[in-house]
Design a protein around this motif. Sequence first.
Motif, PDB file in Angstrom:
ATOM      1  N   GLN A 290       0.870  -1.182   0.000  1.00  0.00           N
ATOM      2  CA  GLN A 290       0.000   0.000   0.000  1.00  0.00           C
ATOM      3  C   GLN A 290       0.909   1.236   0.000  1.00  0.00           C
ATOM      4  N   GLY A 291       0.999   1.907  -1.145  1.00  0.00           N
ATOM      5  CA  GLY A 291       1.815   3.112  -1.239  1.00  0.00           C
ATOM      6  C   GLY A 291       1.140   4.273  -0.529  1.00  0.00           C
ATOM      7  N   MET A 292       1.823   4.873   0.424  1.00  0.00           N
ATOM      8  CA  MET A 292       1.256   5.975   1.194  1.00  0.00           C
ATOM      9  C   MET A 292       1.688   7.330   0.613  1.00  0.00           C
ATOM     10  N   ALA A 293       3.006   7.544   0.495  1.00  0.00           N
ATOM     11  CA  ALA A 293       3.509   8.823  -0.021  1.00  0.00           C
ATOM     12  C   ALA A 293       4.871   8.616  -0.665  1.00  0.00           C
ATOM     13  N   ASN A 294       5.125   9.406  -1.703  1.00  0.00           N
ATOM     14  CA  ASN A 294       6.412   9.371  -2.377  1.00  0.00           C
ATOM     15  C   ASN A 294       6.742  10.775  -2.858  1.00  0.00           C
ATOM     16  N   VAL A 295       7.938  11.238  -2.522  1.00  0.00           N
ATOM     17  CA  VAL A 295       8.433  12.540  -2.981  1.00  0.00           C
ATOM     18  C   VAL A 295       9.847  12.306  -3.495  1.00  0.00           C
ATOM     19  N   SER A 296      10.111  12.728  -4.728  1.00  0.00           N
ATOM     20  CA  SER A 296      11.474  12.578  -5.255  1.00  0.00           C
ATOM     21  C   SER A 296      11.853  13.789  -6.080  1.00  0.00           C
ATOM     22  N   LEU A 297      13.059  14.269  -5.853  1.00  0.00           N
ATOM     23  CA  LEU A 297      13.670  15.318  -6.658  1.00  0.00           C
ATOM     24  C   LEU A 297      14.655  14.599  -7.556  1.00  0.00           C
TER      25      LEU A 297
ATOM     26  N   TYR B 185      14.912  21.717 -12.431  1.00  0.00           N
ATOM     27  CA  TYR B 185      14.748  20.564 -11.561  1.00  0.00           C
ATOM     28  C   TYR B 185      13.458  19.845 -11.955  1.00  0.00           C
ATOM     29  N   ALA B 186      13.310  18.623 -11.485  1.00  0.00           N
ATOM     30  CA  ALA B 186      12.086  17.857 -11.687  1.00  0.00           C
ATOM     31  C   ALA B 186      11.736  17.179 -10.370  1.00  0.00           C
ATOM     32  N   ALA B 187      10.532  17.435  -9.886  1.00  0.00           N
ATOM     33  CA  ALA B 187      10.057  16.825  -8.645  1.00  0.00           C
ATOM     34  C   ALA B 187       8.798  16.023  -8.944  1.00  0.00           C
ATOM     35  N   ASN B 188       8.709  14.850  -8.358  1.00  0.00           N
ATOM     36  CA  ASN B 188       7.543  13.982  -8.509  1.00  0.00           C
ATOM     37  C   ASN B 188       6.978  13.698  -7.125  1.00  0.00           C
ATOM     38  N   ILE B 189       5.677  13.910  -6.971  1.00  0.00           N
ATOM     39  CA  ILE B 189       5.015  13.728  -5.684  1.00  0.00           C
ATOM     40  C   ILE B 189       3.785  12.862  -5.914  1.00  0.00           C
ATOM     41  N   SER B 190       3.554  11.917  -5.013  1.00  0.00           N
ATOM     42  CA  SER B 190       2.374  11.073  -5.115  1.00  0.00           C
ATOM     43  C   SER B 190       1.905  10.655  -3.731  1.00  0.00           C
ATOM     44  N   GLY B 191       0.588  10.505  -3.599  1.00  0.00           N
ATOM     45  CA  GLY B 191       0.019  10.037  -2.347  1.00  0.00           C
ATOM     46  C   GLY B 191      -0.240  11.119  -1.325  1.00  0.00           C
TER      47      GLY B 191
ATOM     48  N   LEU C 115      -5.905   5.326   4.899  1.00  0.00           N
ATOM     49  CA  LEU C 115      -6.782   4.351   4.250  1.00  0.00           C
ATOM     50  C   LEU C 115      -6.730   4.400   2.723  1.00  0.00           C
ATOM     51  N   ASN C 116      -5.750   5.071   2.156  1.00  0.00           N
ATOM     52  CA  ASN C 116      -5.621   5.188   0.709  1.00  0.00           C
ATOM     53  C   ASN C 116      -4.988   3.914   0.136  1.00  0.00           C
ATOM     54  N   PHE C 117      -5.777   3.126  -0.588  1.00  0.00           N
ATOM     55  CA  PHE C 117      -5.288   1.905  -1.218  1.00  0.00           C
ATOM     56  C   PHE C 117      -5.161   2.070  -2.737  1.00  0.00           C
ATOM     57  N   LYS C 118      -5.119   3.313  -3.232  1.00  0.00           N
ATOM     58  CA  LYS C 118      -5.084   3.540  -4.674  1.00  0.00           C
ATOM     59  C   LYS C 118      -3.681   3.439  -5.265  1.00  0.00           C
TER      60      LYS C 118
END
Length: 181
Positions: A78-85, A107-113, A137-140
């Motif tokens: 279950q992916g909760m959060a991801n932040v990457s530069l 720069y390039a930043a990717n954020i999810s969750g 509770l995010n299961f997406k």
Amino acid sequence: RLREKFYFGMSINEKLSFRLNLPEQLLTMTQEPDSSLLISALNFKGMGLALNHYREYGFLGVRKYNQFTFGTRLKYIQGMANVSLEKSDLTLGFNIDEISTNSQGGYAANISGIPDTDSLLGAAGSAVNFDPAGYVLNFKNSGFGIDLGATYTLNEKISFAASINDLGMIFWKNEVTNITN
């Protein structure tokens, strides 16, 4: 346990990782006296950031066979959060005579969750709107993984073990924000 040679189990693991790469110039400029007064440009090339939060639900099985023991854990992630530069070629220039700054690169930043990313990034006039229950509770952002392991017992004092852990991936699909400059 099923008979003497089979074992089964379940697990839930919370995983959080953080990595920060800083350019050498930022780390060495404070080692020299008054060096901050002499800098005309700061180079952020190679700067990186990675934050990853996920939960694993695992089902494991172990089988003993003579002097060998084999085990595997199948995981739903279950992916909760991801932040990457991902990319940073940013350079900030300073002109002390005119008291001005300029920048080059990107720069390039990717954020999810992370819901409502605009308010968290400080968009003008926005208030931070974070729902902890929605986050937990995010299961997406789902994924799958596997752990594999084996041991060989030579005698009571010597055994050999090998394993492959955290082989898998998460498909980040929910609350995705990509920022490039």
